[in-house]
Every structure is written in C-alpha cells, then in structure tokens.
Design a protein around this motif. Structure first.
Motif, PDB file in Angstrom:
ATOM      1  N   LYS A 132       0.895  -1.221   0.001  1.00  0.00           N
ATOM      2  CA  LYS A 132      -0.111  -0.033   0.094  1.00  0.00           C
ATOM      3  C   LYS A 132       0.837   1.319   0.083  1.00  0.00           C
ATOM      4  O   LYS A 132       0.569   2.181  -0.647  1.00  0.00           O
ATOM      5  N   ILE A 133       1.930   1.148   0.722  1.00  0.00           N
ATOM      6  CA  ILE A 133       2.814   2.361   0.976  1.00  0.00           C
ATOM      7  C   ILE A 133       3.665   2.698  -0.532  1.00  0.00           C
ATOM      8  O   ILE A 133       3.642   3.766  -0.982  1.00  0.00           O
ATOM      9  N   ALA A 134       3.935   1.467  -1.079  1.00  0.00           N
ATOM     10  CA  ALA A 134       4.738   1.673  -2.440  1.00  0.00           C
ATOM     11  C   ALA A 134       3.631   2.105  -3.175  1.00  0.00           C
ATOM     12  O   ALA A 134       4.174   2.975  -4.077  1.00  0.00           O
ATOM     13  N   GLU A 135       2.572   1.706  -3.280  1.00  0.00           N
ATOM     14  CA  GLU A 135       1.519   2.601  -4.331  1.00  0.00           C
ATOM     15  C   GLU A 135       1.328   3.857  -3.864  1.00  0.00           C
ATOM     16  O   GLU A 135       1.262   4.630  -4.860  1.00  0.00           O
ATOM     17  N   LEU A 136       1.295   4.200  -2.859  1.00  0.00           N
ATOM     18  CA  LEU A 136       1.257   5.545  -2.162  1.00  0.00           C
ATOM     19  C   LEU A 136       2.311   6.369  -2.932  1.00  0.00           C
ATOM     20  O   LEU A 136       2.129   7.708  -3.329  1.00  0.00           O
ATOM     21  N   ASN A 142       3.796  10.975  -8.904  1.00  0.00           N
ATOM     22  CA  ASN A 142       3.531  11.609 -10.040  1.00  0.00           C
ATOM     23  C   ASN A 142       2.709  12.983 -10.039  1.00  0.00           C
ATOM     24  O   ASN A 142       2.131  13.378 -10.848  1.00  0.00           O
ATOM     25  N   ILE A 143       2.771  13.400  -8.691  1.00  0.00           N
ATOM     26  CA  ILE A 143       1.835  14.542  -8.276  1.00  0.00           C
ATOM     27  C   ILE A 143       2.744  15.960  -8.816  1.00  0.00           C
ATOM     28  O   ILE A 143       3.959  15.915  -8.485  1.00  0.00           O
ATOM     29  N   GLN A 144       2.235  16.714  -9.684  1.00  0.00           N
ATOM     30  CA  GLN A 144       2.910  17.923  -9.928  1.00  0.00           C
ATOM     31  C   GLN A 144       2.038  19.198  -9.596  1.00  0.00           C
ATOM     32  O   GLN A 144       1.067  19.406  -9.536  1.00  0.00           O
ATOM     33  N   ASP A 145       2.858  20.070  -8.927  1.00  0.00           N
ATOM     34  CA  ASP A 145       2.098  21.242  -8.144  1.00  0.00           C
ATOM     35  C   ASP A 145       2.437  22.440  -9.197  1.00  0.00           C
ATOM     36  O   ASP A 145       3.126  22.239 -10.015  1.00  0.00           O
TER      37      ASP A 145
END
Ligand SMILES: [Zn+2]
Length: 186
Positions: A132-136, A142-145
C-alpha cells in the motif's frame, strides 16, 4: 555503582544494579557476551533487550496496551511481517520522528465477529502495508504542483515553466491572478 545487591523489602524485590540478566546457556544462539533483559538506562528509562543482546528479539504475547504515547525517535525499518493475533491499542499519540521504511509488511488481524443466529465467526484480514505504501509513494511521485487557473481563458496552465505561456484569449501570457496552487496527479 560500587556493589550490587538484591533486597527483599515489604511488597518488593529490589535489585540495586544496572542490569537484570536472564541467561540460559542452552538457549543461546550467539556468543554475545551479555543477556541484558531489563536495563535501568542512562536516561532513567527502562530498556528491554538492551543493545539487542537477545538475537531472537522480544516477543510480547497477549494483548498489548500502550496507554500514553508511542515514540519512534530514529529511523525504523520493518522488513519482515508483523502479526497481530489479538489486538493492538494505542490510547495516546503515535509519533514518528524519523523515517519509517516498510517493506513487505503484512499485517494480519485475526478476530471473531458475531454472525447470524449469534454464531461467532472467526475472521482474518490481511493487509500488505508495504505494498500500500509503495502504491502511495508512486502516486505521490506523479503529483505535480504549481498548476494555475487563468481567469481569462478559464484554463489550467503550468506555472513552473520559463514563461507564462500563451493565453488563447488575448495572445498574451496566462494570468495567475486569483488562482490557487493546483496539484495534478499523473
Ligand atoms: Zn489564459
């Protein structure tokens, strides 16, 4: 401490010593010098399995209660499986000040639920927390601000580039007036 002593006083066995050692030669699996089970440590605390003297680690059987708060001051790596067969309850804060690395952490919760006709049904839930942590982590990477809303063309544009782009509304740059900082997930 010049001398150690064990005293029997009303209601107490008092060991005037730093270390309480439990050492059974036939159960040793390493030649480590000491087997310090309980140590009155340098910060006036109680350390169990001081310096990891027992290579087999510490096992606590039965229900574990942590009434105040749980603190993990350094970096902790959980590489194996953690099995909770009974219950784990923390009443206060759980605080982690270092970095927690979890790999292949399988949490298994075994409990009993009361089913129809009040028949107890044993139930086991297994969660691979490491996965789960690896997925998170993958999602977070992949989040770009720094995406902004342009009030002229009502579009989103990336403000992390060298310029403000070209707004289709007026051919000038996009505007970030009145825009929040938006995060896009890839
Ligand atoms: Zn625009």
């Amino acid at each position: 401490m010049p001398d150690s002593d064990v005293k029997l006083v009303p209601g107490q066995v008092v060991a005037e010593a730093w270390d309480l050692c439990l050492d059974s030669k036939d159960r040793r699996k390493s030649s480590t010098q000491f087997r310090r089970a309980l140590v009155h440590d340098f910060s006036d605390g109680l350390t169990v399995n001081y310096a990891g003297d027992y290579p087999g680690g510490v096992t606590i059987q039965g229900f574990v209660t942590i009434p105040d708060h749980l603190e993990v001051p350094g970096s902790t790596t959980l590489a194996g499986n953690v099995r909770l067969e009974s219950g784990f309850e923390a009443f206060g804060d759980a605080r982690l000040e270092g970095k927690l690395v979890v790999r292949q952490l399988l949490v298994r919760l075994t409990t009993t639920i009361i089913g129809p006709q009040r028949v107890p049904v044993p139930m086991t839930i297994e969660i691979d927390v490491g996965q789960k942590i690896a997925e998170l982590e993958k999602r977070l990477s992949n989040i770009q601000d720094n995406w902004r809303w342009c009030h002229k063309c009502m579009g989103l544009w990336f403000a992390g580039g060298p310029d403000t782009g070209r707004c289709p509304r007026d051919g000038q740059g996009h505007s970030l007036d009145g825009s929040g900082n938006y995060h896009l997930m890839g």
